[in-house]
Design a protein around this motif. Structure first.
Motif, mmCIF file in Angstrom:
data_model
loop_
_atom_site.group_PDB
_atom_site.id
_atom_site.type_symbol
_atom_site.label_atom_id
_atom_site.label_comp_id
_atom_site.label_asym_id
_atom_site.label_seq_id
_atom_site.Cartn_x
_atom_site.Cartn_y
_atom_site.Cartn_z
ATOM 1 N N LYS A 148 -9.071 -15.194 -7.428
ATOM 2 C CA LYS A 148 -8.520 -16.535 -7.538
ATOM 3 C C LYS A 148 -7.103 -16.512 -8.092
ATOM 4 O O LYS A 148 -6.251 -17.321 -7.710
ATOM 5 N N ASP A 194 -6.528 -30.045 -7.297
ATOM 6 C CA ASP A 194 -7.729 -29.399 -7.852
ATOM 7 C C ASP A 194 -7.458 -27.935 -8.178
ATOM 8 O O ASP A 194 -7.862 -27.436 -9.242
ATOM 9 N N ARG A 195 -6.778 -27.241 -7.274
ATOM 10 C CA ARG A 195 -6.489 -25.827 -7.523
ATOM 11 C C ARG A 195 -5.508 -25.669 -8.691
ATOM 12 O O ARG A 195 -5.656 -24.769 -9.521
ATOM 13 N N LEU A 200 1.456 -21.461 -6.302
ATOM 14 C CA LEU A 200 0.306 -21.686 -5.430
ATOM 15 C C LEU A 200 0.795 -21.626 -3.986
ATOM 16 O O LEU A 200 1.647 -22.421 -3.581
ATOM 17 N N LEU A 243 -4.431 -21.022 -1.650
ATOM 18 C CA LEU A 243 -5.382 -22.011 -1.152
ATOM 19 C C LEU A 243 -5.526 -21.792 0.353
ATOM 20 O O LEU A 243 -4.616 -22.100 1.129
ATOM 21 N N VAL A 262 -0.032 -22.095 0.011
ATOM 22 C CA VAL A 262 -0.980 -22.827 0.842
ATOM 23 C C VAL A 262 -0.801 -22.407 2.301
ATOM 24 O O VAL A 262 0.256 -21.919 2.699
ATOM 25 N N SER A 301 -7.364 -26.208 -11.984
ATOM 26 C CA SER A 301 -8.353 -25.192 -12.334
ATOM 27 C C SER A 301 -7.735 -23.838 -12.653
ATOM 28 O O SER A 301 -8.322 -23.045 -13.392
ATOM 29 N N VAL A 302 -6.540 -23.562 -12.121
ATOM 30 C CA VAL A 302 -5.946 -22.227 -12.247
ATOM 31 C C VAL A 302 -4.690 -22.220 -13.103
ATOM 32 O O VAL A 302 -4.390 -21.245 -13.780
ATOM 33 N N THR A 305 -1.850 -17.858 -6.942
ATOM 34 C CA THR A 305 -3.120 -18.216 -6.323
ATOM 35 C C THR A 305 -2.847 -18.677 -4.895
ATOM 36 O O THR A 305 -1.736 -19.126 -4.579
ATOM 37 N N ALA A 315 -6.657 -31.467 -2.718
ATOM 38 C CA ALA A 315 -7.069 -30.063 -2.766
ATOM 39 C C ALA A 315 -6.070 -29.217 -3.558
ATOM 40 O O ALA A 315 -6.463 -28.338 -4.334
ATOM 41 N N VAL A 316 -4.793 -29.494 -3.366
ATOM 42 C CA VAL A 316 -3.758 -28.779 -4.122
ATOM 43 C C VAL A 316 -3.895 -29.079 -5.612
ATOM 44 O O VAL A 316 -3.831 -28.186 -6.457
#
Length: 768
Positions: A144, A105-106, A115, A202, A117, A109-110, A200, A102-103
């Protein structure tokens, strides 16, 4: 170049390190490297790291020759990072399943600078609470990607490093490093948010933040907590260097400083009452030193009053306010305490016990106990006998249940449990020695020494770890259990494996004596004459093959085929074979026990005789496998209910993949092992040698001496024997051993990684 680098500073976390490493390395996401920095940890952390590194090339271990602290250890790890993003993880926490993917993917994408969490606090008793990040995210309606200038309220993000993932180049370009000292996250956590152009969040729990019962520096009172002011000085100096970009956030950072420092001040686990006035004065100075020239407004409610009192240096008023706020809680606690005392005082013997507690402590009196007064044996017996040799000035008295007085050898002084003399010796003895826990009402006097010898190397989950397996708890009060364990001055461990488990399962303030098990001295020092005498005492004749069957106790509902039908099994073996059967003392059921070649030894007091007499041992999940391995004789694991057992009770050791010899799941397989000779074959021998090297390397026949010298003579623990053994799993040998088996027949590896000792019934269950 990996997508993600995880920097893992490691110091005195041997009880939790495996869970942390497994939570990272066992995730499906593979594009990760782990830089583990062994900060000159004095326990077995370095060996555990090397073990994992030998199995997984993604783990790189850096061993430091001196302790540098968490901040500098992170800096050292950062110098070895090659990934695009960096995550600083604390080695007593663990990553949530699926979090790495999940990390990633973020991040893909960003492509953020930072980031953040979400996390959840998890206490030792398995209670957990998610952070308030989700509430903050919803309240802010975050896009986002954003900057702190766009959403300044995000300064309230917990300022630690481990809940954020950083772009490596962002850290390098801004020269972000961690300072020395405690609260090292303070000068980093705020500036990274201010400097980041792309932030961002998550909104998913990615890390579990362990709230240790004892041992964490943040819950240990002392002057080190005054270092928080040094860190805020560094922070505000950094804000000055950032310049205009930081100015809009100065008042917000100031509010966070006050919030954190007041929390530290009001926490007795950090600032002792004797240091509160001094800490308050230091906070008042920091208040005036960093008070923003503009933008600061006092908060509302109780916090506003606190700020005002700090600004005016009104410590006495603050202390009075704290007393008023805590009055109700203290009154309620006092009422409950009085109720408990009333129940105790209604008993005449307890009054007598408390009277004896006021009398002088006998510095040369030691009380010994085995299994709550069930005779004379196990580790306490070995310690007692060595104590009489090396510390003859200490007088030992054994507590025994009524009717058990005859089970103690002549010349050994006893006291019957429940008598007035029993209460007297318990109250006045300096030393209390037991392989289980003394009752909850027993008081540990100042200067007294409580030695928990324990009574087995753990296979099944125990202590705090049992909370994950409620089927095996059966009403156990874990709080009361740990309060009993809090009395321990010393806890004996037979090997590094056990030390690691017990620190996690019994998180109390004892000193671990990793010296081997005293009771195994009799096995390590046994002669041929000792073996012959043991066989004679058990009624064995020359030429007979003695096979011992010693299963463990099942504290859950299980099928009748879980235990071996010893009568049916005996019928399928040669006529010269005798079965020595001793089931757990919580269970007296022997299936097929009325066979002429089955000897019922359930009431036989000295298990060491059974070990010495037996040519082969059959067991399942019992700790007897570790003791018997000292003799270097064939061992067989018969575990018909393995899947049900580990699901209901939990297991630290995979008895099929990591066991001490041949293995069987059915009675037919067990018979085949004996008929084919596989019990004595090369594969079984190789498994046993590996097992002995891992678990029995301290069993040199001198464990009792090491204990007595430390506990009764107050000498340093003597150095362990130079055996060349390794206290962790030698990965290449374990892999080689596993490779000769059909992998499809092996059970899945256990999902738990913890265990320990026990307390007095019915609050705990015996782990034999």
């Amino acid at each position: 170049m990996p997508m993600l680098s995880i920097v893992l500073p490691v110091y005195r976390v041997q009880a939790y390190l495996r869970e942390c490493l497994d939570s990272i390395l066992q995730q499906p996401f593979q594009d990760v490297e782990v830089i583990a920095v062994d900060d000159c940890s004095p326990d077995h952390c370095g060996a555990i790291l090397d073990e994992y590194a030998a199995r997984d090339s993604r783990l790189q271990v850096v061993h430091l020759t001196e302790n540098v602290g968490l901040g500098e250890a992170r800096n050292v790890g950062m110098r070895h990072v090659t990934g695009e993003y960096v995550w600083f993880v604390d080695s007593d926490d663990w990553i949530a399943p699926g979090a790495l993917a999940a990390v990633a993917d973020r991040l893909r994408s960003v492509r953020p600078d930072v980031l953040a969490v979400d996390y959840a606090k998890v206490w030792w008793n398995n209670q957990s609470r998610r952070s308030k990040l989700s509430q903050l995210v919803r309240a802010e309606a975050l896009p986002k990607v954003f900057t702190l200038a766009e959403h300044p309220n995000m300064i309230k993000l917990f300022h630690v490093a481990w809940n954020k993932i950083f772009r490596r180049e962002f850290l390098v370009q801004n020269k972000i490093t961690f300072p020395p000292g405690l609260y090292e996250d303070v000068p980093v956590g705020f500036p990274v948010l201010i400097l980041a152009d792309r932030i961002t969040v998550l909104d998913r729990v990615c890390i579990y933040y362990r709230q240790r019962r004892q041992g964490a520096i943040t819950s240990t009172p002392g002057y080190r907590h005054f270092e928080v002011f040094d860190q805020y000085d560094r922070l505000f100096s950094h804000l000055d260097s950032i310049g205009e970009r930081a100015e809009p956030f100065r008042s917000l950072v100031f509010e966070r400083m006050m919030y954190q420092c007041l929390l530290v001040l009001e926490n007795p686990d950090r600032v002792a009452r004797s240091h509160q006035r001094e800490f308050f004065a230091a906070l008042a100075k920091a208040f005036n030193r960093h008070l923003p020239a503009q933008g600061y407004t006092r908060p509302q409610g109780r916090e506003r009053v606190k700020h005002l009192l700090v600004a005016r240096r009104a410590y006495t008023v603050w202390l009075f306010m704290r007393m008023v706020f805590g009055l109700r809680r203290k009154v309620e606690a006092k009422v409950n305490q009085v109720k408990r005392k009333v129940r105790l005082r209604s008993r005449l013997r307890m009054r007598y016990y408390r009277f004896q507690l006021r009398r002088p402590m006998d510095e040369n009196l030691a009380v010994f106990s085995t299994y709550w007064g069930k005779g004379y044996g196990c580790n306490p017996r070995a310690v007692y006998e060595k104590m009489t040799e090396l510390a003859p000035a200490v007088r030992g008295v054994w507590e025994v249940k009524p009717g058990e007085e005859g089970s103690v050898p002549p010349g050994v002084e006893t006291v019957t449990i429940g008598t007035l003399r029993h209460y007297q010796v318990l109250a006045r003895a300096k030393y209390l020695v037991s392989n289980v826990n003394y009752p909850g009402w027993v008081v540990k006097r100042p200067g007294a020494v409580h030695l928990s010898t324990n009574h087995g190397t753990p296979v099944k989950a125990m202590g705090v770890d049992q909370l994950k397996f409620p089927a095996g708890i059966k009403g156990m009060n874990m709080n009361w259990l740990l309060k009993r364990c809090d009395r321990w001055t010393y806890s004996i461990s037979p090997n590094a494996y056990t030390t690691e488990i017990w620190e996690r399962a019994y998180p109390c303030g004892y000193e671990t004596l990793e010296v081997g098990y005293p009771r195994n001295d009799a096995l390590a020092n046994a002669t041929e004459q000792d073996v012959a005498e043991a066989r004679e005492r058990l009624g064995l004749k020359p030429g007979q093959l003695a096979v011992a069957y010693l299963p463990t106790y099942r504290d859950y509902e299980f099928g009748s085929d879980a235990l071996l039908n010893v009568g049916r099994f005996a019928d399928q073996l040669s006529p010269e074979t005798m079965l020595l059967v001793r089931v757990h003392h919580f269970d007296r059921t022997i299936v097929g026990g009325d066979h002429p070649r089955v000897i019922d030894l359930c009431d036989y007091s000295r298990v060491e005789d059974i070990y010495l007499a037996a040519d082969v041992l059959i067991t399942d999940y019992s700790s007897v496998m570790f003791d018997y391995a000292v003799l270097d004789r064939p061992l067989v694991i018969f575990a018909a209910d393995w899947d049900a057992y580990r699901a209901n009770r939990g297991a630290y050791l995979d008895v099929f993949a990591e066991g001490p010899g041949a293995t069987a799941r059915t009675e037919e397989e067990l018979v085949d092992l004996f008929r084919s000779g596989a019990v004595f074959g090369d594969q079984a021998t190789s498994a046993r040698q590996l097992f002995r090297k891992r678990f029995c390397y301290l069993d040199d026949g001198r464990a009792s001496e090491r204990v007595v010298r430390r506990v009764f003579l107050n000498e340093p623990v003597p150095a362990p024997p130079e055996t060349g053994a390794v206290p962790v799993v030698p990965a290449e040998q374990l892999q080689e051993l596993r490779s000769v088996e059909d992998d499809s027949q092996l059970p899945d590896p256990p999902t738990v990684d913890d265990e320990a000792n026990l307390s007095d019934a019915p609050d705990a269950l015996v782990g034999r």
